[in-house]
Design a protein around this motif. Structure first.
Motif, PDB file in Angstrom:
ATOM      1  N   ASP A 214       0.612  -1.200   0.301  1.00 43.78           N
ATOM      2  CA  ASP A 214      -0.254  -0.420   0.004  1.00 43.78           C
ATOM      3  C   ASP A 214       0.899   1.287  -0.142  1.00 43.78           C
ATOM      4  OD1 ASP A 214      -2.217   1.765   0.026  1.00 43.78           O
ATOM      5  OD2 ASP A 214      -2.726   1.064   2.032  1.00 43.78           O
TER       6      ASP A 214
ATOM      7  N   THR B 143       2.170   2.026  -8.176  1.00 45.45           N
ATOM      8  CA  THR B 143       1.497   1.933  -6.912  1.00 45.45           C
ATOM      9  C   THR B 143       3.007   0.882  -6.551  1.00 45.45           C
ATOM     10  OG1 THR B 143       0.431  -0.165  -6.772  1.00 45.45           O
ATOM     11  CG2 THR B 143      -0.861   1.406  -6.573  1.00 45.45           C
TER      12      THR B 143
ATOM     13  N   TYR C 251     -13.264   3.117 -12.350  1.00 40.68           N
ATOM     14  CA  TYR C 251     -13.542   2.970 -10.884  1.00 40.68           C
ATOM     15  C   TYR C 251     -12.074   3.389 -10.027  1.00 40.68           C
ATOM     16  CZ  TYR C 251     -17.048   0.450 -13.389  1.00 40.68           C
ATOM     17  OH  TYR C 251     -17.981  -0.428 -14.319  1.00 40.68           O
ATOM     18  N   PRO C 252     -12.236   4.593  -9.454  1.00 42.61           N
ATOM     19  CA  PRO C 252     -11.809   4.841  -8.937  1.00 42.61           C
ATOM     20  C   PRO C 252     -10.528   3.750  -8.062  1.00 42.61           C
ATOM     21  CG  PRO C 252     -13.312   6.204  -8.540  1.00 42.61           C
ATOM     22  CD  PRO C 252     -13.534   4.900  -9.847  1.00 42.61           C
ATOM     23  N   TRP C 253     -11.269   2.900  -7.829  1.00 40.82           N
ATOM     24  CA  TRP C 253     -10.934   1.852  -6.911  1.00 40.82           C
ATOM     25  C   TRP C 253      -9.983   1.056  -7.421  1.00 40.82           C
ATOM     26  CZ3 TRP C 253     -15.898   2.228  -7.291  1.00 40.82           C
ATOM     27  CH2 TRP C 253     -15.912   1.699  -8.174  1.00 40.82           C
ATOM     28  N   LEU C 254      -9.562   0.621  -8.121  1.00 35.78           N
ATOM     29  CA  LEU C 254      -8.829  -0.382  -9.563  1.00 35.78           C
ATOM     30  C   LEU C 254      -7.631   0.849  -9.646  1.00 35.78           C
ATOM     31  CD1 LEU C 254     -11.309  -1.912 -11.634  1.00 35.78           C
ATOM     32  CD2 LEU C 254     -10.341  -2.461  -9.086  1.00 35.78           C
ATOM     33  N   LEU C 255      -6.729   2.033  -9.478  1.00 34.13           N
ATOM     34  CA  LEU C 255      -6.084   2.923  -9.301  1.00 34.13           C
ATOM     35  C   LEU C 255      -5.761   2.629 -10.534  1.00 34.13           C
ATOM     36  CD1 LEU C 255      -4.458   1.153  -6.133  1.00 34.13           C
ATOM     37  CD2 LEU C 255      -5.753   3.496  -6.437  1.00 34.13           C
TER      38      LEU C 255
ATOM     39  N   LEU D 181      -5.025   8.952  -6.067  1.00 39.35           N
ATOM     40  CA  LEU D 181      -5.538   8.046  -5.935  1.00 39.35           C
ATOM     41  C   LEU D 181      -5.675   6.812  -4.991  1.00 39.35           C
ATOM     42  CD1 LEU D 181      -4.735   7.541  -9.867  1.00 39.35           C
ATOM     43  CD2 LEU D 181      -6.793   7.926  -9.273  1.00 39.35           C
ATOM     44  N   LEU D 182      -4.335   6.906  -4.248  1.00 39.71           N
ATOM     45  CA  LEU D 182      -4.872   5.745  -3.454  1.00 39.71           C
ATOM     46  C   LEU D 182      -4.578   7.073  -1.656  1.00 39.71           C
ATOM     47  CD1 LEU D 182      -2.455   4.562  -5.046  1.00 39.71           C
ATOM     48  CD2 LEU D 182      -1.554   3.799  -3.059  1.00 39.71           C
ATOM     49  N   LYS D 183      -5.256   8.081  -1.863  1.00 37.93           N
ATOM     50  CA  LYS D 183      -5.165   8.639  -0.613  1.00 37.93           C
ATOM     51  C   LYS D 183      -4.359   8.996   0.437  1.00 37.93           C
ATOM     52  CE  LYS D 183     -10.346   9.051  -1.570  1.00 37.93           C
ATOM     53  NZ  LYS D 183     -10.948   8.902  -2.530  1.00 37.93           N
TER      54      LYS D 183
ATOM     55  N   ASP E  25     -10.974   0.177 -16.639  1.00 37.75           N
ATOM     56  CA  ASP E  25     -10.789   0.197 -15.163  1.00 37.75           C
ATOM     57  C   ASP E  25     -10.989   1.523 -14.498  1.00 37.75           C
ATOM     58  OD1 ASP E  25     -10.028  -2.310 -14.616  1.00 37.75           O
ATOM     59  OD2 ASP E  25      -7.640  -1.741 -14.162  1.00 37.75           O
TER      60      ASP E  25
ATOM     61  N   ARG F  35       2.279   3.815   3.442  1.00 35.56           N
ATOM     62  CA  ARG F  35       0.934   4.400   4.000  1.00 35.56           C
ATOM     63  C   ARG F  35       1.632   4.216   5.420  1.00 35.56           C
ATOM     64  NH1 ARG F  35      -3.412   6.034   3.081  1.00 35.56           N
ATOM     65  NH2 ARG F  35      -3.666   4.027   1.240  1.00 35.56           N
TER      66      ARG F  35
END
Ligand code: PLP
Length: 293
Positions: free
Chosen positions: A36, A161, A152-156, A65-67, A149, A107
């Motif tokens: 992460d 990453t 869908y923002p959660w698919l980054l 994107l990962l906040k 993808d 993270r």
């Protein structure tokens, strides 16, 4: 030789040099336990980072994107200067003394939160060899169309990453087939990107070469090297264009290259064991477009 490491966190907003041989990562660090986090890999020549602005912009986009909070650009620049000042001798090439510079945001741990690292090391021999001798590449399916993808923002989509296990697995797979790089294809056989590179194709039309690359915003990582190359080509009066490209376009092209920040430009000599057209002169011209950037 151990890499040189500088850490940026709330106690040290512009970076502290660490002892890379000491323990640096806590066992509950979510960058480590879950992948992460985000990163950039950059090239420094004679201690000057190439395309620093483009990397900082892409890093900030990945972090958004990962906040995850991102140190500001001035902090990254200061920490990188400190790391390069303290770095080992690097790798001497025709360009100068080269270092690989990795910027990473994890993270972190639930109690301490995110932090950044600048990690400086030499350039691997295998990377220099790819620049000089080219690569054999294999086309392999990505398994799904990453363009889907992007809704869908959660698919980054488009984030760089720390979760690179798939990219590393495909490199091991192609190595077992005698190649050095994979080129992913979508379910409709559209060309996407290499495991750690962008794909650039040259096609001659009425005597003039034009460069093409797959549409960068369609679920693949927008390559900073491909971007710089196209800017250099445009400035020299070349035409450039964007996908879609299919395997046949690569097989019938006047040259295919894989571009990435440290490798710069590697001509693809073989695709699925079939020899491709290569031209050392064109490769040299394209290197010239990159050299000043
Ligand atoms: N695509 C992927 C998946 C990558 O990992 C990379 C670089 O690591 C690239 C493209 C090329 O990006 P850049 O030219 O910015 O290094």
């Amino acid at each position: 030789m151990a890499p040189t490491v500088v850490r940026i966190d709330h106690n040290s907003p512009t970076g502290t040099l660490l002892d890379a041989s000491a323990p640096l990562i806590r066992i509950d660090d979510e960058g480590y336990t879950r992948g992460d986090g985000v990163f950039e890999t950059m090239l420094a020549v004679d201690s000057q980072v190439r395309k620093f602005d483009l990397h900082l912009t892409r890093l900030a986009n990945s972090a958004r994107l990962l906040k995850i909070s991102d140190p500001d650009d001035a902090a990254w620049r200061q920490a990188t200067a400190l790391a390069l000042e303290s770095a080992g001798p690097g790798t001497r090439t025709g360009l100068g003394v080269e270092h690989t510079v990795k910027l990473l945001i994890s993270r972190g741990t639930p109690d301490e939160g995110p932090y950044g690292l600048v990690i400086v090391s030499g350039v691997p021999d295998s990377t220099i060899e790819q620049r000089e001798n080219g690569v054999r590449a294999m086309l392999l399916p990505r398994g799904h169309d990453p363009a889907e993808d992007t809704s869908y923002p959660w698919l980054l989509a488009g984030a760089k990453t720390l979760s690179y296990a798939v990219n590393m697995a495909v490199l091991r797979h192609v190595k077992s087939l005698g190649a050095q790089e994979a080129i992913f294809t979508a379910s409709d056989r559209r060309i996407l990107e290499g495991a750690t590179s962008s794909v650039v194709v040259a096609r001659r039309d009425q005597g003039r070469l034009t460069l093409f690359t797959p549409e960068p915003n369609h679920g693949i990582l927008p390559g900073t090297t491909q971007g710089a190359l196209f800017e250099g080509a445009r400035d020299s009066g070349w035409d450039v264009g964007f996908g879609p490209l299919y395997p046949k376009d690569l097989m019938e092209s006047d040259g295919v290259w894989l571009t990435s920040s440290v490798r710069l430009l590697a001509p693809v000599t073989h695709l699925n064991n079939q020899a491709l057209a290569t031209s050392p002169d064109v490769t040299e011209t394209l290197m010239g477009f990159l050299r000043s950037r």
